[in-house]
Design a protein around this motif. Structure first.
Motif, PDB file in Angstrom:
ATOM      1  N   LEU A 159      18.680   7.422   6.164  1.00 18.23           N
ATOM      2  CA  LEU A 159      19.479   6.334   5.566  1.00 18.23           C
ATOM      3  C   LEU A 159      18.658   5.054   5.456  1.00 18.23           C
ATOM      4  O   LEU A 159      18.714   4.350   4.444  1.00 18.23           O
ATOM      5  CB  LEU A 159      20.733   6.049   6.410  1.00 18.23           C
ATOM      6  N   ILE A 160      17.883   4.762   6.497  1.00 11.91           N
ATOM      7  CA  ILE A 160      17.055   3.542   6.486  1.00 11.91           C
ATOM      8  C   ILE A 160      15.983   3.667   5.396  1.00 11.91           C
ATOM      9  O   ILE A 160      15.732   2.727   4.634  1.00 11.91           O
ATOM     10  CB  ILE A 160      16.409   3.293   7.875  1.00 11.91           C
ATOM     11  N   ALA A 161      15.362   4.852   5.310  1.00 10.79           N
ATOM     12  CA  ALA A 161      14.325   5.075   4.291  1.00 10.79           C
ATOM     13  C   ALA A 161      14.900   4.901   2.880  1.00 10.79           C
ATOM     14  O   ALA A 161      14.281   4.273   2.016  1.00 10.79           O
ATOM     15  CB  ALA A 161      13.730   6.470   4.453  1.00 10.79           C
ATOM     16  N   LYS A 162      16.096   5.434   2.663  1.00 10.71           N
ATOM     17  CA  LYS A 162      16.739   5.300   1.341  1.00 10.71           C
ATOM     18  C   LYS A 162      17.037   3.840   1.038  1.00 10.71           C
ATOM     19  O   LYS A 162      16.868   3.379  -0.089  1.00 10.71           O
ATOM     20  CB  LYS A 162      18.043   6.098   1.309  1.00 10.71           C
ATOM     21  N   MET A 163      17.475   3.102   2.065  1.00 13.97           N
ATOM     22  CA  MET A 163      17.783   1.682   1.873  1.00 13.97           C
ATOM     23  C   MET A 163      16.507   0.907   1.523  1.00 13.97           C
ATOM     24  O   MET A 163      16.513   0.043   0.645  1.00 13.97           O
ATOM     25  CB  MET A 163      18.428   1.152   3.161  1.00 13.97           C
ATOM     26  N   ILE A 164      15.418   1.229   2.173  1.00 14.63           N
ATOM     27  CA  ILE A 164      14.143   0.566   1.876  1.00 14.63           C
ATOM     28  C   ILE A 164      13.745   0.842   0.426  1.00 14.63           C
ATOM     29  O   ILE A 164      13.362  -0.064  -0.312  1.00 14.63           O
ATOM     30  CB  ILE A 164      13.035   1.017   2.865  1.00 14.63           C
ATOM     31  N   LYS A 165      13.877   2.082   0.011  1.00 15.79           N
ATOM     32  CA  LYS A 165      13.563   2.452  -1.382  1.00 15.79           C
ATOM     33  C   LYS A 165      14.418   1.642  -2.364  1.00 15.79           C
ATOM     34  O   LYS A 165      13.919   1.112  -3.348  1.00 15.79           O
ATOM     35  CB  LYS A 165      13.860   3.943  -1.589  1.00 15.79           C
ATOM     36  N   THR A 166      15.699   1.532  -2.074  1.00 23.91           N
ATOM     37  CA  THR A 166      16.615   0.779  -2.948  1.00 23.91           C
ATOM     38  C   THR A 166      16.211  -0.696  -3.003  1.00 23.91           C
ATOM     39  O   THR A 166      16.146  -1.299  -4.071  1.00 23.91           O
ATOM     40  CB  THR A 166      18.065   0.869  -2.404  1.00 23.91           C
ATOM     41  N   MET A 167      15.926  -1.278  -1.851  1.00 22.82           N
ATOM     42  CA  MET A 167      15.611  -2.701  -1.799  1.00 22.82           C
ATOM     43  C   MET A 167      14.298  -3.023  -2.497  1.00 22.82           C
ATOM     44  O   MET A 167      14.146  -4.092  -3.082  1.00 22.82           O
ATOM     45  CB  MET A 167      15.541  -3.179  -0.349  1.00 22.82           C
ATOM     46  N   LEU A 168      13.346  -2.116  -2.434  1.00 18.01           N
ATOM     47  CA  LEU A 168      12.020  -2.410  -3.004  1.00 18.01           C
ATOM     48  C   LEU A 168      11.994  -2.283  -4.521  1.00 18.01           C
ATOM     49  O   LEU A 168      11.154  -2.871  -5.178  1.00 18.01           O
ATOM     50  CB  LEU A 168      10.961  -1.489  -2.400  1.00 18.01           C
ATOM     51  N   GLU A 169      12.906  -1.510  -5.052  1.00 15.17           N
ATOM     52  CA  GLU A 169      12.964  -1.324  -6.500  1.00 15.17           C
ATOM     53  C   GLU A 169      11.608  -0.996  -7.106  1.00 15.17           C
ATOM     54  O   GLU A 169      11.213  -1.567  -8.112  1.00 15.17           O
ATOM     55  CB  GLU A 169      13.497  -2.588  -7.185  1.00 15.17           C
ATOM     56  N   ARG A 170      10.853  -0.179  -6.447  1.00 17.84           N
ATOM     57  CA  ARG A 170       9.650   0.335  -7.103  1.00 17.84           C
ATOM     58  C   ARG A 170       9.527   1.826  -6.812  1.00 17.84           C
ATOM     59  O   ARG A 170      10.221   2.349  -5.932  1.00 17.84           O
ATOM     60  CB  ARG A 170       8.404  -0.455  -6.715  1.00 17.84           C
ATOM     61  N   ASP A 171       8.653   2.455  -7.544  1.00 16.36           N
ATOM     62  CA  ASP A 171       8.624   3.895  -7.519  1.00 16.36           C
ATOM     63  C   ASP A 171       7.931   4.426  -6.265  1.00 16.36           C
ATOM     64  O   ASP A 171       6.718   4.572  -6.227  1.00 16.36           O
ATOM     65  CB  ASP A 171       7.898   4.390  -8.784  1.00 16.36           C
ATOM     66  N   ILE A 172       8.730   4.673  -5.244  1.00 12.19           N
ATOM     67  CA  ILE A 172       8.190   5.237  -4.011  1.00 12.19           C
ATOM     68  C   ILE A 172       8.839   6.596  -3.826  1.00 12.19           C
ATOM     69  O   ILE A 172      10.047   6.742  -3.997  1.00 12.19           O
ATOM     70  CB  ILE A 172       8.534   4.346  -2.796  1.00 12.19           C
ATOM     71  N   GLN A 173       8.045   7.569  -3.477  1.00 15.13           N
ATOM     72  CA  GLN A 173       8.618   8.907  -3.249  1.00 15.13           C
ATOM     73  C   GLN A 173       9.139   9.012  -1.826  1.00 15.13           C
ATOM     74  O   GLN A 173       8.629   8.346  -0.921  1.00 15.13           O
ATOM     75  CB  GLN A 173       7.522   9.953  -3.398  1.00 15.13           C
ATOM     76  N   MET A 174      10.110   9.879  -1.623  1.00 16.00           N
ATOM     77  CA  MET A 174      10.517  10.180  -0.257  1.00 16.00           C
ATOM     78  C   MET A 174      10.250  11.659   0.007  1.00 16.00           C
ATOM     79  O   MET A 174      10.624  12.505  -0.797  1.00 16.00           O
ATOM     80  CB  MET A 174      11.990   9.865  -0.044  1.00 16.00           C
TER      81      MET A 174
ATOM     82  N   LYS B  34       0.817  -1.222   0.000  1.00 17.21           N
ATOM     83  CA  LYS B  34       0.000   0.000   0.000  1.00 17.21           C
ATOM     84  C   LYS B  34       0.850   1.271   0.000  1.00 17.21           C
ATOM     85  O   LYS B  34       0.370   2.343  -0.337  1.00 17.21           O
ATOM     86  CB  LYS B  34      -0.867   0.052   1.274  1.00 17.21           C
ATOM     87  N   ILE B  35       2.096   1.152   0.429  1.00 16.03           N
ATOM     88  CA  ILE B  35       2.912   2.351   0.672  1.00 16.03           C
ATOM     89  C   ILE B  35       3.256   3.098  -0.622  1.00 16.03           C
ATOM     90  O   ILE B  35       3.766   2.536  -1.573  1.00 16.03           O
ATOM     91  CB  ILE B  35       4.234   1.969   1.400  1.00 16.03           C
ATOM     92  N   GLU B  36       2.991   4.400  -0.633  1.00 18.56           N
ATOM     93  CA  GLU B  36       3.323   5.239  -1.796  1.00 18.56           C
ATOM     94  C   GLU B  36       4.431   6.253  -1.507  1.00 18.56           C
ATOM     95  O   GLU B  36       5.139   6.685  -2.396  1.00 18.56           O
ATOM     96  CB  GLU B  36       2.063   6.000  -2.248  1.00 18.56           C
ATOM     97  N   VAL B  37       4.520   6.636  -0.237  1.00 21.97           N
ATOM     98  CA  VAL B  37       5.519   7.651   0.135  1.00 21.97           C
ATOM     99  C   VAL B  37       6.205   7.235   1.442  1.00 21.97           C
ATOM    100  O   VAL B  37       5.535   6.790   2.365  1.00 21.97           O
ATOM    101  CB  VAL B  37       4.840   9.027   0.378  1.00 21.97           C
ATOM    102  N   VAL B  38       7.532   7.372   1.495  1.00 22.47           N
ATOM    103  CA  VAL B  38       8.222   7.150   2.775  1.00 22.47           C
ATOM    104  C   VAL B  38       8.673   8.491   3.350  1.00 22.47           C
ATOM    105  O   VAL B  38       9.105   9.381   2.620  1.00 22.47           O
ATOM    106  CB  VAL B  38       9.424   6.180   2.667  1.00 22.47           C
ATOM    107  N   VAL B  39       8.544   8.611   4.663  1.00 22.67           N
ATOM    108  CA  VAL B  39       8.902   9.860   5.345  1.00 22.67           C
ATOM    109  C   VAL B  39       9.792   9.547   6.549  1.00 22.67           C
ATOM    110  O   VAL B  39       9.316   9.035   7.553  1.00 22.67           O
ATOM    111  CB  VAL B  39       7.625  10.596   5.845  1.00 22.67           C
ATOM    112  N   PRO B  40      11.089   9.820   6.445  1.00 22.74           N
ATOM    113  CA  PRO B  40      11.934   9.609   7.624  1.00 22.74           C
ATOM    114  C   PRO B  40      11.660  10.679   8.677  1.00 22.74           C
ATOM    115  O   PRO B  40      11.355  11.817   8.318  1.00 22.74           O
ATOM    116  CB  PRO B  40      13.360   9.756   7.074  1.00 22.74           C
TER     117      PRO B  40
END
Ligand SMILES: [Zn+2]
Ligand SMILES: [Zn+2]
Length: 245
Positions: A150-165, A126-132
């Protein structure tokens, strides 16, 4: 998805991020050996709102509706908070190592455990945006990084899908919260965290994930959630690596 991550990140032998022992990562598909994974697991029934361990009295309560005492009495702006581990020996060593010794390699292990928890709770898709959670710039400057970012960026990298931060801003330098009680924390954080006007549209009608390293009284994630709620987020999930008292 996780096999994919394993191919990308795991060599044949790995030293466990928790205990540094060499192990075969294909056995656990993790950055941690089995013993450390076991140590990091929270194996109890949890509050369906804040994820705190709760005692369930089966004949009186519907377990799926159950909220802890604090959640029955207090309003949270977030939809749900989940955590990966108790803030005890290993999780504590990792958080302190990350924050105060610059062991940023822990971020990949933390991100991995967070992704696993989000899958377990059927939240990840369901997640569309991550907010550290933000720290004041002077603190970031002194430490060299914001661990939540850093954790948020790592999650974005690992998921390999288009999530905004989206980054929130902490515009008041506050005292270290760990020295304060819940009411003092609330007061201290009041108006200290904001979202820039030009970032608001990125939050509006979106399902958001707030990311922090530790949850103690919940004041930090709840303050961020309030800001996001007022910016029009559709749902706000929060995840932390560890939960303390
Ligand atoms: Zn280990
Ligand atoms: Zn609760």
């Amino acid at each position: 998805m996780l096999e994919h991550v394993a191919d990308l990140f795991f060599p044949e032998k790995l030293n466990c991020l928790g205990c540094d022992a060499e192990y075969d990562p294909q056995m656990t598909e993790s950055f941690f050996c089995n013993a450390c994974l076991e140590q990091l697991k929270i194996d109890t029934t949890r509050c369906q709102k804040c994820d705190r361990p709760v005692e369930i009295i089966y004949d009186q309560l519907d377990i799926y509706q159950y909220k802890c005492k604090t959640c029955q009495e207090q309003f949270h702006y977030y939809t749900r908070h989940i955590s990966c581990a108790h803030y005890d020996t290993l999780a504590k060593k990792m958080i302190l190592g990350l924050k105060y010794k610059g062991k940023t390699e822990y971020c990949k292990g933390i991100a991995e455990l967070m992704i696993k928890r989000l899958i377990e709770e059927h939240i990840l898709d369901k997640i569309e945006v991550v907010v550290p959670t933000p720290i004041h710039w002077t603190r970031k400057w002194a430490r060299g990084f914001n661990q939540s970012e850093l954790i948020a960026k790592m999650i974005k990298t690992m998921l390999e899908r288009d999530i905004q931060m989206v980054q929130l801003k902490r515009h008041k330098r506050t005292k270290k919260l760990k020295q304060l009680d819940k009411e003092a924390r609330k007061l201290m954080l009041k108006d200290a965290i904001i979202i820039k006007q030009e970032e608001r549209h990125k939050i509006e009608n979106k399902v958001v994930l707030v990311i922090d390293d530790i949850y103690t009284t919940g004041t930090t994630v709840n303050t961020c959630s309030k800001v996001l709620y007022e910016a029009g987020a559709e749902a706000i999930y929060c995840i932390t690596f560890a939960m303390g008292q």
